[in-house]
Scaffold this active site. Structure first.
Site, PDB file in Angstrom:
ATOM      1  N   THR A  46      29.465  -6.038  14.821  1.00  0.00           N
ATOM      2  CA  THR A  46      29.703  -5.725  13.478  1.00  0.00           C
ATOM      3  C   THR A  46      28.725  -6.130  12.921  1.00  0.00           C
ATOM      4  O   THR A  46      28.962  -6.433  10.934  1.00  0.00           O
ATOM      5  CB  THR A  46      30.943  -7.001  12.832  1.00  0.00           C
ATOM      6  N   TYR A  60      44.734 -13.786  15.208  1.00  0.00           N
ATOM      7  CA  TYR A  60      42.902 -14.637  14.687  1.00  0.00           C
ATOM      8  C   TYR A  60      43.031 -15.747  13.924  1.00  0.00           C
ATOM      9  O   TYR A  60      42.342 -16.914  14.674  1.00  0.00           O
ATOM     10  CB  TYR A  60      42.895 -13.718  13.506  1.00  0.00           C
ATOM     11  N   ARG A  80      50.777  -5.990   2.593  1.00  0.00           N
ATOM     12  CA  ARG A  80      50.246  -5.851   3.898  1.00  0.00           C
ATOM     13  C   ARG A  80      50.671  -7.365   4.743  1.00  0.00           C
ATOM     14  O   ARG A  80      50.538  -8.118   4.160  1.00  0.00           O
ATOM     15  CB  ARG A  80      48.658  -6.156   3.749  1.00  0.00           C
ATOM     16  N   ALA A  96      32.097 -13.756  16.066  1.00  0.00           N
ATOM     17  CA  ALA A  96      33.839 -13.450  15.992  1.00  0.00           C
ATOM     18  C   ALA A  96      34.086 -12.678  16.033  1.00  0.00           C
ATOM     19  O   ALA A  96      33.520 -11.940  14.988  1.00  0.00           O
ATOM     20  CB  ALA A  96      34.125 -14.705  15.260  1.00  0.00           C
ATOM     21  N   GLY A 111      52.097 -10.355   6.447  1.00  0.00           N
ATOM     22  CA  GLY A 111      51.321 -11.525   6.915  1.00  0.00           C
ATOM     23  C   GLY A 111      50.576 -11.624   5.664  1.00  0.00           C
ATOM     24  O   GLY A 111      49.082 -13.110   5.636  1.00  0.00           O
TER      25      GLY A 111
HETATM   26  N1  NAD Z   1      34.001 -13.263   5.628  1.00  0.00           N
HETATM   27  C1  NAD Z   1      35.076 -14.188   5.652  1.00  0.00           C
HETATM   28  O1  NAD Z   1      35.677 -14.319   4.245  1.00  0.00           O
HETATM   29  C2  NAD Z   1      35.630 -15.479   6.765  1.00  0.00           C
HETATM   30  C3  NAD Z   1      36.667 -16.000   6.271  1.00  0.00           C
HETATM   31  C4  NAD Z   1      36.928 -17.196   7.627  1.00  0.00           C
HETATM   32  C5  NAD Z   1      36.386 -17.058   7.898  1.00  0.00           C
HETATM   33  N2  NAD Z   1      35.108 -16.285   8.582  1.00  0.00           N
HETATM   34  C6  NAD Z   1      34.644 -16.500   9.735  1.00  0.00           C
HETATM   35  O2  NAD Z   1      33.120 -16.742   9.154  1.00  0.00           O
HETATM   36  C7  NAD Z   1      32.440 -15.815  10.461  1.00  0.00           C
HETATM   37  C8  NAD Z   1      31.644 -15.014   9.808  1.00  0.00           C
HETATM   38  O3  NAD Z   1      31.786 -13.979   9.121  1.00  0.00           O
HETATM   39  P1  NAD Z   1      31.469 -12.647   8.723  1.00  0.00           P
HETATM   40  O4  NAD Z   1      32.308 -12.633   7.797  1.00  0.00           O
HETATM   41  O5  NAD Z   1      30.609 -12.752   8.617  1.00  0.00           O
HETATM   42  O6  NAD Z   1      31.604 -11.672  10.030  1.00  0.00           O
HETATM   43  P2  NAD Z   1      30.770 -10.782  10.476  1.00  0.00           P
HETATM   44  O7  NAD Z   1      31.702  -9.202  11.525  1.00  0.00           O
HETATM   45  O8  NAD Z   1      29.897  -9.902   9.526  1.00  0.00           O
HETATM   46  O9  NAD Z   1      30.212 -11.187  11.207  1.00  0.00           O
HETATM   47  C9  NAD Z   1      30.327 -11.640  12.586  1.00  0.00           C
HETATM   48  C10 NAD Z   1      28.251 -11.390  13.974  1.00  0.00           C
HETATM   49  O10 NAD Z   1      29.143 -11.889  14.560  1.00  0.00           O
HETATM   50  C11 NAD Z   1      28.245 -11.406  15.988  1.00  0.00           C
HETATM   51  N3  NAD Z   1      29.754 -11.175  17.333  1.00  0.00           N
HETATM   52  C12 NAD Z   1      30.792 -10.641  16.651  1.00  0.00           C
HETATM   53  N4  NAD Z   1      31.373 -11.187  18.529  1.00  0.00           N
HETATM   54  C13 NAD Z   1      30.133 -11.725  19.039  1.00  0.00           C
HETATM   55  C14 NAD Z   1      29.871 -12.142  20.707  1.00  0.00           C
HETATM   56  N5  NAD Z   1      30.409 -11.540  21.503  1.00  0.00           N
HETATM   57  N6  NAD Z   1      28.136 -12.789  20.617  1.00  0.00           N
HETATM   58  C15 NAD Z   1      27.287 -12.952  19.738  1.00  0.00           C
HETATM   59  N7  NAD Z   1      27.866 -12.177  18.576  1.00  0.00           N
HETATM   60  C16 NAD Z   1      28.622 -11.520  18.109  1.00  0.00           C
HETATM   61  C17 NAD Z   1      28.691  -9.537  15.159  1.00  0.00           C
HETATM   62  O11 NAD Z   1      27.795  -8.617  16.030  1.00  0.00           O
HETATM   63  C18 NAD Z   1      28.434  -9.921  13.543  1.00  0.00           C
HETATM   64  O12 NAD Z   1      27.133 -10.127  13.603  1.00  0.00           O
HETATM   65  C19 NAD Z   1      33.373 -15.292  11.664  1.00  0.00           C
HETATM   66  O13 NAD Z   1      33.677 -16.172  12.970  1.00  0.00           O
HETATM   67  C20 NAD Z   1      34.757 -15.098  10.873  1.00  0.00           C
HETATM   68  O14 NAD Z   1      35.751 -15.254  11.200  1.00  0.00           O
HETATM   69  C21 NAD Z   1      34.588 -15.644   7.733  1.00  0.00           C
HETATM   70  O1  GDU Z   2      42.466  -3.300  -0.050  1.00  0.00           O
HETATM   71  C1  GDU Z   2      42.680  -4.439  -0.664  1.00  0.00           C
HETATM   72  C2  GDU Z   2      42.298  -5.457  -0.172  1.00  0.00           C
HETATM   73  C3  GDU Z   2      42.548  -6.914   0.033  1.00  0.00           C
HETATM   74  N1  GDU Z   2      43.616  -6.944  -0.805  1.00  0.00           N
HETATM   75  C4  GDU Z   2      44.547  -8.074  -1.363  1.00  0.00           C
HETATM   76  O2  GDU Z   2      43.371  -8.851  -1.328  1.00  0.00           O
HETATM   77  C5  GDU Z   2      43.709  -9.971  -1.006  1.00  0.00           C
HETATM   78  C6  GDU Z   2      42.910 -10.736  -0.299  1.00  0.00           C
HETATM   79  O3  GDU Z   2      42.428  -9.543   0.576  1.00  0.00           O
HETATM   80  P1  GDU Z   2      40.529 -10.171   2.066  1.00  0.00           P
HETATM   81  O4  GDU Z   2      41.516  -8.967   2.687  1.00  0.00           O
HETATM   82  O5  GDU Z   2      39.896  -9.723   0.407  1.00  0.00           O
HETATM   83  O6  GDU Z   2      41.031 -11.466   2.293  1.00  0.00           O
HETATM   84  P2  GDU Z   2      42.097 -12.349   3.005  1.00  0.00           P
HETATM   85  O7  GDU Z   2      42.495 -13.227   1.969  1.00  0.00           O
HETATM   86  O8  GDU Z   2      42.846 -10.974   3.964  1.00  0.00           O
HETATM   87  O9  GDU Z   2      41.734 -13.290   4.273  1.00  0.00           O
HETATM   88  C7  GDU Z   2      41.077 -14.022   3.500  1.00  0.00           C
HETATM   89  O10 GDU Z   2      41.112 -14.983   4.290  1.00  0.00           O
HETATM   90  C8  GDU Z   2      42.202 -15.543   5.474  1.00  0.00           C
HETATM   91  C9  GDU Z   2      42.731 -16.799   5.616  1.00  0.00           C
HETATM   92  O11 GDU Z   2      43.736 -15.903   5.425  1.00  0.00           O
HETATM   93  C10 GDU Z   2      40.790 -15.155   6.780  1.00  0.00           C
HETATM   94  O12 GDU Z   2      40.312 -16.032   6.630  1.00  0.00           O
HETATM   95  C11 GDU Z   2      40.082 -13.790   6.406  1.00  0.00           C
HETATM   96  O13 GDU Z   2      38.861 -14.384   7.545  1.00  0.00           O
HETATM   97  C12 GDU Z   2      39.699 -13.810   5.442  1.00  0.00           C
HETATM   98  O14 GDU Z   2      38.716 -12.962   5.064  1.00  0.00           O
HETATM   99  C13 GDU Z   2      45.100  -9.932   0.071  1.00  0.00           C
HETATM  100  O15 GDU Z   2      46.201 -10.535  -1.226  1.00  0.00           O
HETATM  101  C14 GDU Z   2      45.123  -8.456  -0.040  1.00  0.00           C
HETATM  102  O16 GDU Z   2      46.456  -8.145  -0.088  1.00  0.00           O
HETATM  103  C15 GDU Z   2      44.405  -5.434  -1.488  1.00  0.00           C
HETATM  104  O17 GDU Z   2      45.459  -5.884  -2.609  1.00  0.00           O
HETATM  105  N2  GDU Z   2      43.219  -4.169  -1.500  1.00  0.00           N
END
Ligand code: NAD
Ligand code: GDU
Length: 315
Positions: A35, A137, A275, A71, A277
């Site tokens: 990704t 997740y 949505r 991840a 969950g």
């Molecule tokens: N974005 C958020 O709001 C958010 C919230 C909570 C937790 N997280 C966690 O933070 C981390 C990063 O999230 P992100 O938004 O940057 O995601 P992202 O998808 O942009 O980054 C994940 C990266 O990991 C790489 N990857 C996936 N599986 C792999 C594997 N098996 N081996 C090597 N590389 C691999 C992908 O290619 C990608 O570059 C994740 O672990 C995610 O669960 C993100």
């Molecule tokens: O097109 C969209 C996308 C999202 N939402 C709403 O916007 C809020 C934020 O949604 P996101 O998808 O941006 O984020 P989440 O809160 O679902 O997810 C975040 O919080 C989660 C914890 O519950 C995980 O950690 C996840 O990785 C992180 O991105 C939610 O209420 C969702 O229902 C909309 O209304 N329309």
């Protein structure tokens, strides 16, 4: 320090890798590009394309620590394909931990998530809140947190789990760039860019002030800085959990309004069903990391968070 950043070609990992390089660390990014994007790896970092399940030989080169972002992280996909999430997130991380143990790498900072808590009893959510994930997740991330505690107790690993709430914004050119984008702010900005017709609001019947879900949006630069503090604070034989958020909640409608202000675009809205969950309100207490590591978010204004995402998107 000599550091490995798994997932460093992704959104958050690339920002942390950039800050680590700027701080003078020797950074190797390990990413399978599932990704992520090779051009997101910051200048000054070495890039190795590969999976965390095959990190053994690389780790034997000698590292002081691992920052583990790699991840699968789509909640909806995890509900449809739980096996993928268990094998990728838990199985992949266990393989990485075993390889670290064999190579004598004793420090890890791990990306956990607010999804480990599930539907909260009350907010803001402290680290002591019950962990009852409502999707595979969150469950797979919680299982990794449990494994980290075991590895710390058994083998003296120094481990920190960072439980992120909603990460947003950008650091210079480093921004969120997912092919299958599910997150609210980047999807709203796609409307402003003309790549989408409208934004769907998932549910307007929640028990919140305007009926839409409330979330805690933390700037990716603030979040990334916390990782550098955690890396320094890691202590052998201990596993510490920190929540990372702004401490303030914004509803979906408030986020859309701020995006309208920043972009000057009307951003048409379609009201859709809930949505599955989605908890009504998720707001972090980050009091523990503020007290123990002196972390404080600098960019708490949602306007700044959206502005930085918008600037990076158009650059
Ligand atoms: N974005 C958020 O709001 C958010 C919230 C909570 C937790 N997280 C966690 O933070 C981390 C990063 O999230 P992100 O938004 O940057 O995601 P992202 O998808 O942009 O980054 C994940 C990266 O990991 C790489 N990857 C996936 N599986 C792999 C594997 N098996 N081996 C090597 N590389 C691999 C992908 O290619 C990608 O570059 C994740 O672990 C995610 O669960 C993100
Ligand atoms: O097109 C969209 C996308 C999202 N939402 C709403 O916007 C809020 C934020 O949604 P996101 O998808 O941006 O984020 P989440 O809160 O679902 O997810 C975040 O919080 C989660 C914890 O519950 C995980 O950690 C996840 O990785 C992180 O991105 C939610 O209420 C969702 O229902 C909309 O209304 N329309």
């Amino acid at each position: 320090m000599r550091l490995m950043v798994t997932g460093g070609a992704g959104y958050i990992g690339s920002v942390v890798a950039a800050l680590l390089v700027e701080a003078g660390h020797d950074v190797t990014v390990l990413d399978d590009l599932s990704t992520g994007h090779a051009d997101a790896v910051p200048d000054g970092a070495r890039f190795v394309e590969g999976s965390i399940t095959e990190a053994g030989d690389l780790l034997k080169e000698g590292f002081d620590g691992v920052l583990h972002f790699a991840a699968k992280s789509l909640v909806g996909e995890s509900v449809d394909r739980p096996g993928l999430y268990w094998s990728h997130n838990l199985g992949g991380t266990l393989a990485l931990l075993e390889a670290m143990r064999r190579a004598g790498v004793g420090r890890i900072v791990f990306s956990s998530t607010a999804a480990t808590y599930g539907e909260p009893e009350s907010t803001p959510i402290p680290e002591t809140a019950p962990t009852r994930p409502t999707n595979p997740y969150g469950a797979s991330k919680l299982a990794v947190d449990t494994a980290l505690s075991a590895f710390a107790g058994l083998y003296g690993l120094a481990a920190v789990s960072m439980r992120y709430f909603n990460v947003a914004g950008a650091y210079g050119r480093f921004r969120e760039r997912h092919a299958a984008e599910t997150h609210l702010i980047p999807n709203i900005l796609k409307v402003a860019l003309g790549e989408r017709e409208s934004i769907s609001v998932f549910g307007t019947d929640y028990p919140t002030a305007d009926g839409t879900c409330v979330r805690d949006y933390v700037h990716v630069t603030d979040l990334a800085r916390a990782h550098l503090l955690a890396l320094d604070a890691c202590a052998a034989g201990t596993h510490t959990v920190y929540n990372l958020g702004n401490g303030a909640g914004f509803s979906v409608r408030e986020v859309i309004d701020v995006c309208r202000e920043v972009t000057g675009h009307e951003i048409p809205v379609e009201v859709g069903p809930r949505r599955p969950g989605d908890p009504a309100v998720l707001v972090a207490s980050s009091e523990k990391i503020q007290r123990e590591l002196g972390w404080k978010p600098d960019h708490t204004s949602l306007h700044t968070i959206v502005r930085d995402a918008w600037t990076a998107l158009r650059s």
